[in-house]
Write a protein that holds these residues in place. Structure first.
Motif, PDB file in Angstrom:
ATOM      1  N   ALA A 119       0.833  -1.203   0.000  1.00 49.07           N
ATOM      2  CA  ALA A 119       0.000   0.000   0.000  1.00 49.07           C
ATOM      3  C   ALA A 119       0.867   1.251   0.000  1.00 49.07           C
ATOM      4  O   ALA A 119       0.604   2.212  -0.740  1.00 49.07           O
ATOM      5  CB  ALA A 119      -0.930  -0.001   1.210  1.00 49.07           C
ATOM      6  N   ASN A 145       0.845   3.951  -3.067  1.00 44.99           N
ATOM      7  CA  ASN A 145       0.445   5.332  -2.798  1.00 44.99           C
ATOM      8  C   ASN A 145       1.581   6.310  -3.070  1.00 44.99           C
ATOM      9  O   ASN A 145       1.354   7.408  -3.584  1.00 44.99           O
ATOM     10  CB  ASN A 145      -0.048   5.472  -1.358  1.00 44.99           C
ATOM     11  CG  ASN A 145      -1.380   4.788  -1.161  1.00 44.99           C
ATOM     12  OD1 ASN A 145      -2.181   4.693  -2.088  1.00 44.99           O
ATOM     13  ND2 ASN A 145      -1.618   4.289   0.043  1.00 44.99           N
ATOM     14  N   THR A 146       2.804   5.939  -2.751  1.00 44.51           N
ATOM     15  CA  THR A 146       3.954   6.803  -3.017  1.00 44.51           C
ATOM     16  C   THR A 146       4.160   6.983  -4.510  1.00 44.51           C
ATOM     17  O   THR A 146       4.393   8.095  -4.996  1.00 44.51           O
ATOM     18  CB  THR A 146       5.223   6.213  -2.384  1.00 44.51           C
ATOM     19  OG1 THR A 146       5.006   6.036  -0.986  1.00 44.51           O
ATOM     20  CG2 THR A 146       6.424   7.111  -2.607  1.00 44.51           C
TER      21      THR A 146
END
Length: 94
Positions: free
Chosen positions: A68, A72-73
């Motif tokens: 995750a 997301n990064t």
């Protein structure tokens, strides 16, 4: 193509099977086997449809918190890059 000049069909003379030989064999096959008197001319008894499907739920979302975080990064970096590209284009146009 393949490191030598000319069309690939012109180079087939050096091989044991030429394209002309293959083409002639196809013609012979079509004339004798596919349209010969032994071909079964009966219509199929019933039209059938084979449906093959197998659906399986394997999961949703990320497997770990690291997945995750990585996703997301990378999405945030892509958004920042896209925004910087837009700003560069507007500054060039102005």
């Amino acid at each position: 193509m393949l490191g030598f000049g000319g069309h690939f069909l012109t180079k087939s003379r050096t091989y044991s099977i030429t394209f002309a030989m293959l083409r002639n064999q196809r013609v012979v096959f079509r004339r004798t086997v596919q349209t010969g008197p032994d071909v079964d001319q009966r219509a199929p008894e019933q039209d059938t449809t084979l449906v093959v499907n197998f659906l399986q739920f394997v999961g949703a979302g990320w497997h770990t918190t690291a997945d995750a975080l990585l996703a997301n990064t990378s999405a945030a970096m892509a958004r920042e890059h896209q925004q910087a590209a837009r700003e560069a284009l507007t500054s060039l146009a102005a």
